[in-house]
Scaffold this active site. Structure first.
Site, PDB file in Angstrom:
ATOM      1  N   GLU A   1      -1.488   6.405  10.742  1.00 27.19           N
ATOM      2  CA  GLU A   1      -0.827   7.089  11.870  1.00 27.19           C
ATOM      3  C   GLU A   1      -1.797   7.277  13.038  1.00 27.19           C
ATOM      4  OE1 GLU A   1       0.674  10.211   9.360  1.00 27.19           O
ATOM      5  OE2 GLU A   1       1.927   8.694   8.403  1.00 27.19           O
TER       6      GLU A   1
ATOM      7  N   HIS B   1      -6.528   6.925   9.280  1.00 29.82           N
ATOM      8  CA  HIS B   1      -5.178   6.919   8.710  1.00 29.82           C
ATOM      9  C   HIS B   1      -4.287   6.028   9.578  1.00 29.82           C
ATOM     10  CE1 HIS B   1      -1.199   8.188   7.502  1.00 29.82           C
ATOM     11  NE2 HIS B   1      -1.763   8.548   6.360  1.00 29.82           N
TER      12      HIS B   1
ATOM     13  N   LYS C   1      -0.481  16.106   6.765  1.00 28.84           N
ATOM     14  CA  LYS C   1      -0.096  15.596   8.094  1.00 28.84           C
ATOM     15  C   LYS C   1       0.209  16.781   9.022  1.00 28.84           C
ATOM     16  CE  LYS C   1       1.246  11.329   5.904  1.00 28.84           C
ATOM     17  NZ  LYS C   1       2.025  10.099   5.935  1.00 28.84           N
TER      18      LYS C   1
ATOM     19  N   SER D   1       4.150   6.797  -0.540  1.00 29.10           N
ATOM     20  CA  SER D   1       5.295   7.215  -1.359  1.00 29.10           C
ATOM     21  C   SER D   1       4.937   7.472  -2.824  1.00 29.10           C
ATOM     22  CB  SER D   1       6.445   6.201  -1.233  1.00 29.10           C
ATOM     23  OG  SER D   1       6.883   6.126   0.113  1.00 29.10           O
TER      24      SER D   1
ATOM     25  N   GLU E   1      -3.630   2.210   1.909  1.00 25.55           N
ATOM     26  CA  GLU E   1      -2.299   2.712   2.231  1.00 25.55           C
ATOM     27  C   GLU E   1      -1.523   1.635   2.983  1.00 25.55           C
ATOM     28  OE1 GLU E   1      -2.396   7.364   2.143  1.00 25.55           O
ATOM     29  OE2 GLU E   1      -2.391   6.625   4.177  1.00 25.55           O
TER      30      GLU E   1
ATOM     31  N   ASN F   1      -2.452  14.828   1.815  1.00 25.25           N
ATOM     32  CA  ASN F   1      -2.515  14.796   3.275  1.00 25.25           C
ATOM     33  C   ASN F   1      -1.258  15.483   3.806  1.00 25.25           C
ATOM     34  OD1 ASN F   1      -2.615  14.194   5.964  1.00 25.25           O
ATOM     35  ND2 ASN F   1      -2.450  11.969   5.727  1.00 25.25           N
TER      36      ASN F   1
ATOM     37  N   GLY G   1       5.768   7.064   3.747  1.00 25.61           N
ATOM     38  CA  GLY G   1       6.908   7.875   4.192  1.00 25.61           C
ATOM     39  C   GLY G   1       8.237   7.144   4.140  1.00 25.61           C
TER      40      GLY G   1
HETATM   41  P1  13P Z   1       3.715   9.537   1.875  1.00 29.40           P
HETATM   42  O1  13P Z   1       3.195   9.931   0.503  1.00 29.40           O
HETATM   43  O2  13P Z   1       4.561  10.587   2.507  1.00 29.40           O
HETATM   44  O3  13P Z   1       4.342   8.173   1.851  1.00 29.40           O
HETATM   45  O4  13P Z   1       2.415   9.420   2.821  1.00 29.40           O
HETATM   46  C1  13P Z   1       1.318   8.707   2.390  1.00 29.40           C
HETATM   47  C2  13P Z   1       0.192   8.953   3.327  1.00 29.40           C
HETATM   48  O5  13P Z   1       0.211   8.526   4.461  1.00 29.40           O
HETATM   49  C3  13P Z   1      -0.937   9.767   2.839  1.00 29.40           C
HETATM   50  O6  13P Z   1      -1.997   9.737   3.724  1.00 29.40           O
END
Ligand code: 13P
Length: 249
Positions: A98, A96, A14, A212, A166, A12, A172
């Site tokens: 976010e 997601h 983002k 992560s 997740e 992803n 992150g």
């Molecule tokens: P990170 O791997 O940067 O922690 O993000 C995970 C994520 O949100 C994947 O959709």
């Protein structure tokens, strides 16, 4: 290790990237080598779906990071799953954290998006996961079961669904869930599917972990019975993504 479920690794991206940095990602994906027993999907920002599709090797599929619940119309700023398909994407991520927590998407909206994307012929990766305060209040499975129920109520055909767990506190932050913590939740999600949907769906549906994931921790996570792959954020922009794709090798 996922038994007879095919390992699935999603990247992803983002809201990251430009043509130049996508060229770099395409280059390391072409170099690989990429395990042919893994389904590999990357999710660029909408505006780079076609550019990424044109550059990436054919065995890497492309996803959108979101989509709307209608095929067309007066929905300024929204993108339909049919448009995403038209650009060569075959998957979409829905719900997601976010989108849920920054953009305020409700369980119901995530479920509608999931259903409409499936009906439009895309594979869908709905995401579920608890926030830190919910984990600390022992509400992890209450939150996940609520998110799962909203989605499951709208799904008839599970063959193109891959669930992503997740935990919001691991996204992150550099704080990965331990293999045991992730396995515990994945096992409970699978049990929930068995009780609520069917034993067959529980057995066949892939449940992937995100939060992560890196080259350094992916192999230990991949050994767990109910971890069928990953949804990778930051590390999917770097050459170590190849290592993560190959984690189950
Ligand atoms: P990170 O791997 O940067 O922690 O993000 C995970 C994520 O949100 C994947 O959709």
């Amino acid at each position: 290790m996922p038994g007879d479920r095919k390992f699935f690794v999603g990247g992803n991206w983002k809201m990251n990237g430009d043509k130049k940095s996508i060229d770099d990602i395409v280059a390391f994906m072409k170099t690989g080598p990429l395990n042919s027993n893994t389904d590999i999907v990357v999710a660029p920002p909408y505006c780079y779906i076609q550019y990424s599709r044109d550059g990436l090797p054919a065995n890497v599929e492309v996803a959108a990071q979101n989509c709307y619940t209608e095929k067309s119309g007066a929905f300024t700023g929204e993108i339909s799953p049919l448009m995403v398909k038209d650009l060569g994407a075959t998957w979409v991520i829905t719900g997601h954290s976010e989108r849920r927590h920054i953009m305020g998407e409700s369980d119901e909206l995530v479920a509608q998006k999931t259903r409409f994307a499936l009906d439009s012929g895309l594979g869908v990766v709905p995401c579920v996961g608890e926030k830190l305060e919910e984990r600390e209040a022992n509400q992890t499975m209450d939150v996940i079961n609520r998110q799962m129920k909203a989605i499951a109520d709208k799904i008839e055909d599970w063959s193109k669904v891959v669930i992503a767990y997740e935990p919001v506190w691991a996204i992150g932050t550099g704080k990965t869930a331990s293999p045991e913590q992730a396995q515990e939740v994945h096992e409970k999600i699978r049990a929930w599917l068995a009780n609520t949907v069917s034993a067959d769906v529980a057995k066949k549906t892939r449940i992937i972990y995100g939060g992560s994931v890196k080259g350094s921790n992916c192999k230990e996570l991949a050994k767990k019975e109910d971890i069928d792959g990953f949804l990778v954020g930051g590390a999917s922009l770097k050459p170590e993504f190849v290592e993560i794709v190959n984690a189950a090798s």
